[in-house]
Scaffold this active site. Sequence first.
Site, PDB file in Angstrom:
ATOM      1  N   LYS A 119       0.830  -1.211   0.000  1.00  0.00           N
ATOM      2  CA  LYS A 119       0.000   0.000   0.000  1.00  0.00           C
ATOM      3  C   LYS A 119       0.864   1.261   0.000  1.00  0.00           C
ATOM      4  O   LYS A 119       0.637   2.176  -0.799  1.00  0.00           O
ATOM      5  CB  LYS A 119      -0.908  -0.056   1.242  1.00  0.00           C
ATOM      6  CG  LYS A 119      -1.865   1.082   1.406  1.00  0.00           C
ATOM      7  CD  LYS A 119      -3.014   0.676   2.298  1.00  0.00           C
ATOM      8  CE  LYS A 119      -2.780   0.863   3.775  1.00  0.00           C
ATOM      9  NZ  LYS A 119      -2.873   2.258   4.231  1.00  0.00           N
ATOM     10  N   GLY A 168      -4.924   8.294   5.237  1.00  0.00           N
ATOM     11  CA  GLY A 168      -4.004   9.328   5.731  1.00  0.00           C
ATOM     12  C   GLY A 168      -2.864   9.575   4.760  1.00  0.00           C
ATOM     13  O   GLY A 168      -2.447  10.722   4.550  1.00  0.00           O
ATOM     14  N   ARG A 189      -8.252  13.196  12.310  1.00  0.00           N
ATOM     15  CA  ARG A 189      -6.812  12.968  12.541  1.00  0.00           C
ATOM     16  C   ARG A 189      -6.009  14.265  12.367  1.00  0.00           C
ATOM     17  O   ARG A 189      -6.405  15.155  11.623  1.00  0.00           O
ATOM     18  CB  ARG A 189      -6.317  11.848  11.612  1.00  0.00           C
ATOM     19  CG  ARG A 189      -7.020  10.530  11.932  1.00  0.00           C
ATOM     20  CD  ARG A 189      -6.628   9.423  11.001  1.00  0.00           C
ATOM     21  NE  ARG A 189      -5.213   9.098  11.095  1.00  0.00           N
ATOM     22  CZ  ARG A 189      -4.591   8.268  10.262  1.00  0.00           C
ATOM     23  NH1 ARG A 189      -5.280   7.682   9.279  1.00  0.00           N
ATOM     24  NH2 ARG A 189      -3.312   8.015  10.407  1.00  0.00           N
ATOM     25  N   GLN A 214       4.667   9.810   6.538  1.00  0.00           N
ATOM     26  CA  GLN A 214       3.732  10.589   5.715  1.00  0.00           C
ATOM     27  C   GLN A 214       4.150  12.048   5.689  1.00  0.00           C
ATOM     28  O   GLN A 214       4.124  12.695   4.641  1.00  0.00           O
ATOM     29  CB  GLN A 214       2.303  10.444   6.248  1.00  0.00           C
ATOM     30  CG  GLN A 214       1.765   9.029   6.068  1.00  0.00           C
ATOM     31  CD  GLN A 214       0.408   8.816   6.707  1.00  0.00           C
ATOM     32  OE1 GLN A 214      -0.089   9.668   7.444  1.00  0.00           O
ATOM     33  NE2 GLN A 214      -0.199   7.678   6.434  1.00  0.00           N
ATOM     34  N   ASP A 218       2.474  -0.295  12.201  1.00  0.00           N
ATOM     35  CA  ASP A 218       1.192  -0.868  11.768  1.00  0.00           C
ATOM     36  C   ASP A 218       0.980  -2.292  12.287  1.00  0.00           C
ATOM     37  O   ASP A 218      -0.124  -2.823  12.212  1.00  0.00           O
ATOM     38  CB  ASP A 218       1.088  -0.827  10.232  1.00  0.00           C
ATOM     39  CG  ASP A 218       0.967   0.607   9.727  1.00  0.00           C
ATOM     40  OD1 ASP A 218       0.519   1.482  10.498  1.00  0.00           O
ATOM     41  OD2 ASP A 218       1.312   0.862   8.553  1.00  0.00           O
ATOM     42  N   ARG A 229      -5.724   2.976  18.381  1.00  0.00           N
ATOM     43  CA  ARG A 229      -5.366   1.546  18.349  1.00  0.00           C
ATOM     44  C   ARG A 229      -4.891   1.001  19.690  1.00  0.00           C
ATOM     45  O   ARG A 229      -4.902  -0.224  19.881  1.00  0.00           O
ATOM     46  CB  ARG A 229      -4.319   1.284  17.256  1.00  0.00           C
ATOM     47  CG  ARG A 229      -4.932   1.343  15.871  1.00  0.00           C
ATOM     48  CD  ARG A 229      -3.973   0.981  14.755  1.00  0.00           C
ATOM     49  NE  ARG A 229      -4.678   1.025  13.487  1.00  0.00           N
ATOM     50  CZ  ARG A 229      -4.092   1.155  12.295  1.00  0.00           C
ATOM     51  NH1 ARG A 229      -2.774   1.238  12.214  1.00  0.00           N
ATOM     52  NH2 ARG A 229      -4.814   1.187  11.195  1.00  0.00           N
TER      53      ARG A 229
HETATM   54  C1  S3P Z   1       2.466   5.324   6.168  1.00  0.00           C
HETATM   55  C2  S3P Z   1       3.085   5.768   7.299  1.00  0.00           C
HETATM   56  C3  S3P Z   1       2.601   5.466   8.648  1.00  0.00           C
HETATM   57  C4  S3P Z   1       1.689   4.244   8.646  1.00  0.00           C
HETATM   58  C5  S3P Z   1       0.653   4.309   7.578  1.00  0.00           C
HETATM   59  C6  S3P Z   1       1.294   4.435   6.202  1.00  0.00           C
HETATM   60  C7  S3P Z   1       3.020   5.732   4.865  1.00  0.00           C
HETATM   61  O1  S3P Z   1       1.890   6.583   9.131  1.00  0.00           O
HETATM   62  O2  S3P Z   1       1.051   4.100   9.904  1.00  0.00           O
HETATM   63  O3  S3P Z   1      -0.138   3.142   7.604  1.00  0.00           O
HETATM   64  O4  S3P Z   1       2.601   5.203   3.820  1.00  0.00           O
HETATM   65  O5  S3P Z   1       3.880   6.618   4.861  1.00  0.00           O
HETATM   66  P1  S3P Z   1       2.634   7.844   9.825  1.00  0.00           P
HETATM   67  O6  S3P Z   1       3.510   8.468   8.834  1.00  0.00           O
HETATM   68  O7  S3P Z   1       1.534   8.758  10.274  1.00  0.00           O
HETATM   69  O8  S3P Z   1       3.362   7.236  10.989  1.00  0.00           O
END
Ligand code: S3P
Length: 429
Positions: free
Chosen positions: A19, A89, A117, A163, A315, A346
């Site tokens: 993903k 997100g 969020r 992210q 995760d 969570r």
């Molecule tokens: C993700 C980063 C993580 C993760 C999310 C996917 C990504 O979040 O929990 O499922 O694709 O960069 P955070 O960057 O908020 O920690």
Amino acid sequence: MRLNPARQIYGLLRLPGDKSISHRVALIAALASASSEISNFSTAQDCASTLVCLQELGVSIERRDQKLVFAGNQKFVAPERSLDCGNSGSTLRILSGVLAGHDLTAELVGDESLSSRPMRRIIEPLELMGAKIEATDGKAPLKIHGSAKLNPITYKLPVASAQVKSAILFAGLNAEGRTTVIETTTSRDHTERLFNGFGVPVTTNSDLSVSLDGPARFNGGAITVPGDVSSAAYFVAAAMLLPESQLTIEGVGLNPTRAAFLSVLSSWGADISTDDVKTERNEPFGTINVRGGIDRVAGETDRTLSRAMIPSLIDELPLLAVIGSQIPGGIRIRDASELRLKESDRLATTALNLRAMGAEVEEFEDGLLVSGPTPLHGALIDSRNDHRIAMAFAVAALIAKGETQIEGSECVAISFPEFFPLLASIAKQ
Ligand code: S3P
């Protein structure tokens, strides 16, 4: 979804694309100077949200023989409607970074969970770079007024978040000069690896800073997305917990910032090995082999997951809590308050559901203490529409006594629509 205990996990699988990698590759292909072909793109609803948003921005994406084909040198147009990021997100935060560097206005919206969020973490750096972002109380909907010429920044991340790091690096593509993000703890590094793989050099330094020089543009090209290791984790856990299991999963992403789950379980004595490792655009992938049984998991050592380990397990922590309930001495999770800001809280949802199944759990502001080994019994599980909670407790159901019912189980489609049919194909009664 109703689930009954299983005796064994047995089989050979290949999984849909990762993903996190799929979101990034779609954005890279949309921005590239030449055409791109993506194979094994994620089937997650979250990644479909990214594709729909890109199409609203005028990006043409074709499906050809199971591949996604992006024409090169596409131009974004101001969207006529709000961009719907759904539950995702990554879509909302990383696309905000992309849009910050485009001279147009776009509104990004999400579902109820996503709209609750925190978004200040991206608003602050993107505004420092020169975008203007309207939000309500630091939350979505976000209205982004971008600029084709951003200022480069050096930004220290207040939270470990891939992210946020990625949003800044994507914005840095349209900044004049060097953009640097400094992390306190390494988070998943797909953006860095894929930028390098598609022709935009990103340097990673020993002080945990990553930099790129803008303006910069990607080459297009072909990629096969490795299978999603976070989806694999549920099947690996089920195989580990059920003696006599034998499971092989081929073509899974093994990026060390994502595959820590496997090394943690191996270090606790689980029989997990990887082989046939290759790389695709700097992303390692390979075969995972698991043999069941936790007899070799030694008792009463301190199994604390904390500090620098947390981002690369983020995760998988609800699933590790489930596993912890079966291990002599249990496990302790600390420094993980970020888990309260995910698709659900969570820490709370994991504690609630583990207790419903008979486990002993102490909840802290930043973690959990799960005692083990404790026999679990079937229960009614409240997934709170959180895909990772539904899947972690589907694994718990296989080792519990009696039937388990998972409310809101259709939410697994957010990351892994094939989860229940694949589980049924490898779980033997
Ligand atoms: C993700 C980063 C993580 C993760 C999310 C996917 C990504 O979040 O929990 O499922 O694709 O960069 P955070 O960057 O908020 O920690």
